[in-house]
Design an enzyme around this catalytic site. Structure first.
Site, short mmCIF file in Angstrom:
data_model
loop_
_atom_site.label_atom_id
_atom_site.label_comp_id
_atom_site.label_asym_id
_atom_site.label_seq_id
_atom_site.Cartn_x
_atom_site.Cartn_y
_atom_site.Cartn_z
CG HIS A 89 -1.91 -1.01 1.35
ND1 HIS A 89 -2.04 -1.80 2.47
CD2 HIS A 89 -2.87 -1.42 0.49
CE1 HIS A 89 -3.04 -2.64 2.29
NE2 HIS A 89 -3.56 -2.43 1.09
CE LYS A 138 -12.49 -6.21 1.72
NZ LYS A 138 -11.18 -5.65 1.38
NE ARG A 140 -3.04 -7.61 -4.40
CZ ARG A 140 -3.87 -7.98 -3.45
NH1 ARG A 140 -3.49 -7.97 -2.22
NH2 ARG A 140 -5.09 -8.38 -3.73
CB SER A 152 -4.40 -6.54 4.42
OG SER A 152 -3.89 -5.28 4.06
#
Length: 160
Positions: free
Chosen positions: A19, A43, A92, A130
């Site tokens: 990040h 989430k 990514r 994460s």
């Protein structure tokens, strides 16, 4: 010509070196970056919104032009509130692309003036998520190669 304000939204549960790499790249392109720490409704973050915001603020303190703000609700509303015209998103891998395109398209539908810019992290962070960092910490592994020292301390406090 001044560049528009950009936002980099995410749950940052926790913030990682990946990040931070994307934020540094964005900070070199825009006059101001507002890192929006999302109060996630879908989430179940391990860290509270306040904890995630504090970790991000400490982790990003040395990067000029970057500020961290928590938000809840629609991203387009947050963008309006902070005066942003650009959303920065990190990619990514190819697997991220489809979901990120959906987000960009729906945000454009909600506000046609809001543009999305995709940035890739350095190759050595392209695998980093994460979720993986939390799992490493939860299982007693060393997360220090993947997150700043303040986040390592928070993970140790959370998982022992």
């Amino acid at each position: 010509m001044p560049m528009p304000v950009a936002i980099y939204p995410g749950t940052f549960d926790p913030i990682t070196h990946g990040h931070i790499d994307v934020i540094r790249r964005a900070a070199s392109l825009f006059d101001a970056i507002v890192v929006g720490v999302a109060g996630s409704s879908t989430k179940a973050p391990v860290f509270s919104l306040e904890e995630r915001t504090a970790m991000a603020r400490e982790s990003l303190a040395g990067i000029s032009g970057v500020r961290v703000e928590p938000f809840t609700g629609l991203l387009v509303d947050f963008a309006h509130a902070v005066g942003a015209r650009v959303v920065v998103r990190g990619l990514r891998a190819v697997s991220d692309f489809e979901y990120e395109m959906q987000l960009a398209s729906i945000n454009r539908r909600l506000d046609a003036s809001l543009e999305t810019v995709f940035l890739t992290p350095a190759e050595n962070y392209s695998f980093l998520a994460s979720t993986l960092v939390r799992e490493i910490a939860r299982l007693g592994g060393d997360a220090s190669p993947f997150v700043p020292p303040n986040v390592v301390a928070a993970l140790k406090a959370k998982f022992g």
